[in-house]
Structure formats: C-alpha cells, structure tokens
Design an enzyme around this catalytic site. Structure first.
Site, PDB file in Angstrom:
ATOM      1  N   GLU A 118       1.032  -0.914   0.143  1.00 39.48           N
ATOM      2  CA  GLU A 118       0.083   0.419  -0.060  1.00 39.48           C
ATOM      3  C   GLU A 118       0.972   1.275  -0.465  1.00 39.48           C
ATOM      4  O   GLU A 118       1.556   1.216   0.510  1.00 39.48           O
ATOM      5  CB  GLU A 118      -0.526  -0.012   1.317  1.00 39.48           C
ATOM      6  N   LYS A 192     -10.188   2.127  -2.516  1.00 35.38           N
ATOM      7  CA  LYS A 192      -9.976   1.629  -1.588  1.00 35.38           C
ATOM      8  C   LYS A 192     -11.456   1.948  -0.572  1.00 35.38           C
ATOM      9  O   LYS A 192     -11.657   3.281  -0.419  1.00 35.38           O
ATOM     10  CB  LYS A 192      -8.978   2.004   0.086  1.00 35.38           C
ATOM     11  N   CYS A 229      -5.004  -2.889   2.490  1.00 45.60           N
ATOM     12  CA  CYS A 229      -5.510  -2.417   3.813  1.00 45.60           C
ATOM     13  C   CYS A 229      -6.651  -2.936   4.902  1.00 45.60           C
ATOM     14  O   CYS A 229      -6.819  -4.123   4.500  1.00 45.60           O
ATOM     15  CB  CYS A 229      -4.374  -2.132   4.456  1.00 45.60           C
TER      16      CYS A 229
HETATM   17  N1  LIG Z   1      -3.504   1.578   5.776  1.00 41.91           N
HETATM   18  C1  LIG Z   1      -4.080   0.826   6.957  1.00 41.91           C
HETATM   19  O1  LIG Z   1      -5.319   1.078   6.487  1.00 41.91           O
HETATM   20  N2  LIG Z   1      -4.450   0.571   7.691  1.00 41.91           N
HETATM   21  C2  LIG Z   1      -5.122   0.229   9.138  1.00 41.91           C
HETATM   22  C3  LIG Z   1      -4.998  -0.811  10.295  1.00 41.91           C
HETATM   23  C4  LIG Z   1      -5.503  -2.378   9.736  1.00 41.91           C
HETATM   24  O2  LIG Z   1      -6.752  -1.550   9.108  1.00 41.91           O
HETATM   25  O3  LIG Z   1      -4.601  -2.826   9.992  1.00 41.91           O
END
Ligand SMILES: NC(=O)NCCC(=O)O
Length: 369
Positions: A118, A192, A229
C-alpha cells in the site's frame, strides 16, 4: 513490545523436534511440506547483494479435464529508503531504485503478476494528519511518476503489476490500486472502500471511501482484484470480489503490530477459504519517523511485514520476515478455485438470495449497542 526480528514460526521451529514440527505444519499450514520452489543462483545472489529475502512455494491442484492453469505471483515488501524529511522526489526515486532490483529478480524467476505494498513509493505519512508537505506524493493513476516507472518494467518483462498509490484526481485524493497490464498499459483502478479512522490511522482526514465498487480485472494471467489494507476487516468486501469472479485477491497493506498482528494470519486466510480464491497478504516493513510541523510531535511507526499467500483450500505459505525487505513468489494452479468450491458444495449452499433479502432490511448502523 513485540520482538521485532523473530517470527512465531522461527520460535516454534527452534522448540520442536522433527516429528512435532511435521505435526505443527500439518495443522497450522495445512500441509507438512511447504512445496518450496528452487531459486536460481542469480536470484540468491541478488537477494544477498541488495539485502532482501526471497522465498518461493507452489500450490497445485488435482488433475482434471481442464489443463492446469499455472500462474506465478510475486509480492514485494520493503521499507522506505531516505528519512521522511528529505525532498519528496528524492524519497520516491530512492524507493524506485530499491524496488526495481526486486522486480527484476521477480521477472527473472518468471513472475507474471506482481503486487506492491500500500502506498509503496512513500512513507505512510497519513498518521501525521498533515497534508501540505506531502502533497507531491499524490499522483495521477495513469500518468504519474510511479505509473511511468512501472509501465516500462511491466512491458519489458510481460508483467501485470498492481501499484497501490495515493491518487490525485483533479485535486481530490484517493487511496487507489492501479493495475498495469503486461504491455505496460493502464488496465484500471480500484479505490479503497473502507477507510480507517482508528488510533494513528487517520485516513478519513485525507480522502473519501472508494467509489469503484468491487472490480475484477481480467488480466492475461488470471482474474484479479484488490482489497486494500483495512478492507480486510470487512467480510462483505472480500465476498463481493469473489462474487464478481476473482481468482486471486491481493491485500496490499500498511499495518503495525498494535493493530491486530494476532489476526493478520487469520483474516485473509479465512477469506480464501470462504470465497474459494487465492489471497495475497502484503505488508510493509521498517520504521518510519515523522516530526509534525504543526505540533512538533514525534511519531514513529514500525511495520511488521509477514507477507504470505493462502490457497482456496486454506493451505498457506510461511510468512516473509517481520523486518526485512522481501520477495515472495508463489506458483499457483487456478483450477483449485473451482475444485474447492465443488468439493465443499459452496455454490449450492451459499444461500445468497436469503442474505440479499435480509441485507436490504438491515438498519444502516446495525446492532446499536
Ligand atoms: N493502511 C490501513 O488501512 N491501516 C489500518 C490498520 C489496519 O487495518 O491494519
């Protein structure tokens, strides 16, 4: 504080005798043998020279009327290179130089679909809540510096590349995964769907939830989708990519130990089993330090890597390291997706009509407590 360098796997390996280790592999990974692939000497040398780990495995399927549909997938996990105080262009170019060597190694091993982590070319500055000093990292999906850089490599090596970027579309930012085809041509993008606003992850301060639904990209090698993510915590997000026909779903991430390292190995693996597709879990590594301009607050975050791949039957690879750059290669037979579905009768027992009806009746904020 978690032990940064040691994997659970290594800890267990050091404690068990060979018979116990076999049993651990059978129950934990789904199979005694990891089915490791041999790597070329040049790959091992590149890993040594440029300090990245390389691991390669295979997942096969039963013989059947269809010919095997073998695809080689590569995941790249890496740290940033320069301090976050350096000029944006220098930071980005330093990451380009590092990642280029890993991509070239992947290509020399016959990788056909390669996924980057990401927001791969930048520090994950979204924890700072500051925008102005970072804005040059936001770029056009099909004309920006990272597209131009990757498009050449994709064409040169016949690679499909998934490039998760910070997208700037006419001044509006999105967290976007761009798909570049094996001719270096822009194939499409996914934004996203679910944005974290939890602890130091304050992405809702930067962009809106995605407006691209659940696209599946029909590439030369496989039907692929990207669940970015935090979207991995939402079971319906995984479901929709499956219903739309994905054979492989990539989960490029930026996540830290405090945010569920204990279920990192569970969510994507469960999604593979529940949706009869391959899942590819990919997290960044290394520590990123920031001093915010407005509050002079120091922020330091360490990412725990541990990228891994799961097959639709639930078998999984070991993880890459928690703290080193790495390339994970898996040769997978896509026939396994339908075989697993048929074996368990998942299509017949799915009851989608029942859920479709009930979902329409659910209150938009279910289960108020
Ligand atoms: N980049 C991201 O969405 N991180 C959020 C934390 C997670 O879901 O692990």
């Amino acid at each position: 504080m978690a032990t940064q360098s040691l994997h659970l796997d290594e800890i267990i390996k050091n404690k068990l005798n060979p018979e116990q280790l076999k049993e651990y592999h059978r129950i934990h990974y789904g199979r005694i043998d990891h089915c490791e692939l041999n790597l070329q000497d040049s790959t091992l040398e590149a890993g040594k020279l440029h300090d990245f780990e390389v691991a390669a495995y295979s997942f096969d399927a039963a013989k059947e009327v269809r010919n095997p549909r073998l695809v080689k997938v590569g995941l790249v996990q890496h740290s940033i290179v320069l301090p976050t105080t350096e000029p944006v262009e220098q930071q980005r170019n330093a990451v380009f130089n590092k990642v280029k060597k890993i991509i070239e190694t992947a290509a020399s091993e016959g990788v056909q679909i390669l996924c980057l982590q990401e927001a791969w070319y930048m520090p994950f500055f979204l924890c700072t809540r500051e925008k102005e000093e970072w804005k040059e990292f936001a770029e056009s999906a099909d004309k920006g510096p990272s597209f131009n850089f990757l498009s050449e490599l994709a064409k040169k090596y016949n690679l499909v590349i998934i490039s998760p970027i910070l997208e700037n579309d006419n001044g509006v930012w999105w967290n976007t995964a761009v798909v570049i085809d094996e001719n270096g041509i822009y194939l499409g993008k996914h934004r996203k769907n679910h944005l974290p606003s939890v602890g130091s992850f304050s992405e809702t301060a930067y962009y809106l939830p995605g407006n691209t639904g659940h696209p599946v990209f029909e590439t030369k090698y496989a039907k692929i989708a990207i669940n970015i993510c935090y979207g991995r915590h939402h079971a319906l997000n995984w479901l929709m990519f499956g219903l739309n026909g994905a054979e492989i779903v990539f989960n490029p991430a930026a996540t830290i130990s405090e945010f569920g390292e204990s279920f990192w190995g569970i969510e994507a693996r469960n999604a593979a089993i529940a949706n009869s597709y391959y899942t590819c879990s990919l997290n960044r590594v290394g520590t990123e330090d920031f001093t915010t301009r407005n509050t002079q607050k120091d922020i330091s975050r360490s990412y725990y890597g541990s990228s891994y791949i799961t097959a639709p039957n639930g078998y999984r690879t070991p993880s890459l390291s928690r703290d080193r750059d790495g390339l994970l290669i898996v040769e997978m037979d896509l026939n396994l997706c339908r075989q697993v579905k048929d074996h368990w009768g998942f299509n017949m027992t799915a009851r989608l009509d029942m859920y479709a009806k009930e979902l329409q009746e659910v209150h938009p904020t279910p289960n108020p407590l």
